[in-house]
Design a protein around this motif. Structure first.
Motif, PDB file in Angstrom:
ATOM      1  N   UNK A  81      24.927  36.325  29.549  1.00  0.00           N
ATOM      2  CA  UNK A  81      23.874  35.662  28.767  1.00  0.00           C
ATOM      3  C   UNK A  81      22.493  36.223  29.122  1.00  0.00           C
ATOM      4  N   UNK A  82      22.288  36.519  30.408  1.00  0.00           N
ATOM      5  CA  UNK A  82      21.001  37.107  30.796  1.00  0.00           C
ATOM      6  C   UNK A  82      20.854  38.511  30.228  1.00  0.00           C
ATOM      7  N   UNK A  83      21.930  39.286  30.222  1.00  0.00           N
ATOM      8  CA  UNK A  83      21.891  40.634  29.641  1.00  0.00           C
ATOM      9  C   UNK A  83      21.423  40.569  28.188  1.00  0.00           C
ATOM     10  N   UNK A  84      21.994  39.650  27.431  1.00  0.00           N
ATOM     11  CA  UNK A  84      21.625  39.507  26.017  1.00  0.00           C
ATOM     12  C   UNK A  84      20.150  39.129  25.872  1.00  0.00           C
ATOM     13  N   UNK A 109      12.572  49.265  35.419  1.00  0.00           N
ATOM     14  CA  UNK A 109      13.755  48.735  36.095  1.00  0.00           C
ATOM     15  C   UNK A 109      13.917  47.251  35.783  1.00  0.00           C
ATOM     16  N   UNK A 110      15.064  46.887  35.219  1.00  0.00           N
ATOM     17  CA  UNK A 110      15.370  45.499  34.862  1.00  0.00           C
ATOM     18  C   UNK A 110      16.370  44.960  35.876  1.00  0.00           C
ATOM     19  N   UNK A 111      15.971  43.949  36.624  1.00  0.00           N
ATOM     20  CA  UNK A 111      16.857  43.309  37.584  1.00  0.00           C
ATOM     21  C   UNK A 111      17.622  42.173  36.932  1.00  0.00           C
ATOM     22  N   UNK A 112      18.928  42.140  37.122  1.00  0.00           N
ATOM     23  CA  UNK A 112      19.779  41.098  36.549  1.00  0.00           C
ATOM     24  C   UNK A 112      20.516  40.376  37.667  1.00  0.00           C
TER      25      UNK A 112
END
Length: 461
Positions: free
Chosen positions: A93-96, A326-329
């Motif tokens: 859900x966070x990726x989306x 940079x995207x932290x998930x």
């Protein structure tokens, strides 16, 4: 950067002070909760403006099946694998949500899974995760990408190595730490040599572009003789990269480290001996000292980037793809988007609550000023290239280097006297016996260290 590396034990001891690792500048103590979700959304929108950078994604998998006593990472020790099922659903859900913020024309060229133990996820769960990334981001499907995953050898089969390659990963990092059985028992991380040998062999057969091994010196019960044996075995294994980290024993801050017996800890002098041994053995075996704790074979991409002056640095350490947004998930992950840093909430319950509210889990962050960006460039040049070319900095930032950094140069007088650095008309250059002290040299350009921060960092060597 000069390829020479000199070890002077008296100088190493003298400059072994607390200081940042400079995976970011400003460093994490400057992050604050005044930076909120709106700030992150603005930074993401700004990052889409031309010329937009390529994208990098870091995914934090916090779960481990057993506790390694030395570990200071944000992790959750559990045998209940259903917890990973729940976490994966929230990650997707966070990726989306994150993908909606970034232009679909931007390629995702760098991916890193860290932990915890990323291989806590089953092969099917990792398939699911990679499928979700491919659905929402524009992944670079060529083998020029840098997709890496940290592997606990105790949690993975030989067949799984082949599956990781098929899933798109082309770099592996194996946590070895030490081959000595007594040391392994003292830190509760017991794994056989044969496991490592077989996994590295499988990775080569699967044609991974890079195989890295992590070692730690300064662990309980380590001796020069025992670690020399470990180094001999690693050198015979010939991984592409070796990270040899200094163990920071901080039981007052890291609860797990209280399980290590005080009487088993090596004296400070032993750590210097272990560091000197590591440098001598690895460089004699043909490894190139990249910087900080990292060594690589001469034909590895890191060594080539160092030689060509294109080496970069981010939260995962040295890289050839670091100049990305940079995207932290995932829980506690850190992002670097436009001129900002942000960190997600550290508690799993808070992470789930934010996602359930339809909000990204941004907890704190920092928006860089013009001075911050300038100093970040200077520190990065020093850490990656071993020299700061005044003309390049002046052209990029519209300053006169020697005037702007007059106070910093004063702070370096002791380093100059000890022949760690050289200040010429055109550049500041790290000398051979200053290579190990680059963090100490970088600290002279840090505008925030005068605020009582030293106690918040590990020792520089």
């Amino acid at each position: 950067m000069t390829h020479a590396l000199s070890f002077d034990r008296s100088l190493v001891k003298k400059y072994d002070r607390p200081g940042p690792r400079y995976t970011s500048y400003p460093t994490a103590p400057q992050f604050n909760q005044a930076f909120a979700l709106d700030d992150y959304l603005q930074a993401a929108a700004l990052s889409n403006q031309a010329p937009a950078k390529q994208l990098s994604v870091y995914i934090h998998i916090p779960f481990c099946k057993s506790l390694c006593y030395y570990c200071a990472c944000n992790k959750i020790i559990t045998q209940k694998t259903h917890r990973a099922v729940e976490y994966l659903e929230y990650l997707k859900r966070e990726i989306a949500m994150q993908a909606q913020l970034f232009d679909q024309t931007r390629k995702l060229t760098q991916l890193h899974l860290g932990g915890g133990t990323p291989t806590y996820l089953t092969s099917e769960q990792l398939d699911e995760l990679m499928g979700c990334l491919r659905e929402h981001f524009n992944l670079d499907e060529s083998d020029n990408h840098e997709f890496s995953i940290e592997v606990d050898p105790r949690t993975i089969s030989l067949e799984r190595i082949t599956e990781l390659r098929a899933q798109g990963f082309n770099r592996l990092s194996f946590g070895v730490q030490d081959f000595d059985e007594q040391v392994q028992a003292a830190v509760n991380r017991v794994q056989s040599e044969q496991q490592i040998y077989d996994l590295v062999s499988a990775a080569r057969q699967a044609r991974f572009k890079s195989v890295s091994v992590d070692l730690i010196y300064g662990l309980p019960l380590q001796t020069v003789a025992s670690f020399d044996t470990t180094l001999s075995k690693i050198i015979a294994l010939r991984p592409d990269r070796i990270a040899a980290y200094s163990y920071a024993h901080l039981p007052e801050l890291v609860r797990a480290q209280r399980l290590i017996r005080r009487e088993d800890m090596p004296p400070p002098e032993r750590k210097l001996e272990l560091l000197e041994l590591t440098i001598q053995r690895l460089t004699a075996a043909g490894y190139v000292y990249i910087g900080m704790d990292h060594f690589a074979l001469p034909d590895d991409e890191l060594s080539l980037a160092r030689e060509q002056g294109t080496l970069q640095r981010n939260f995962q350490g040295y890289s050839t793809h670091a100049d990305c947004d940079l995207i932290g998930l995932g829980v506690s992950s850190i992002s670097k988007v436009a001129d900002s840093y942000s960190q997600s909430v550290k508690e799993l319950s808070q992470y789930y609550a934010r996602i359930d509210q339809g909000m990204l889990p941004v907890h704190r962050g920092y928006r860089l000023s013009a001075d911050d960006v300038l100093r970040r460039d200077v520190i990065s040049a020093l850490m990656c290239h071993g020299r700061i070319e005044y003309a390049e900095v002046e052209a990029r930032h519209g300053i006169r280097f020697l005037e702007y950094f007059a106070e910093s140069l004063v702070r370096l007088e002791e380093h100059l006297a000890d022949d760690l650095v050289e200040v010429t008309e055109d550049a500041l250059v790290l000398l051979p016996q200053g290579q190990l002290m680059m963090r100490s040299v970088a600290m002279a350009f840090d505008a925030y260290l005068g605020e009582g921060q030293n106690g918040r960092f590990s020792r520089t060597i």
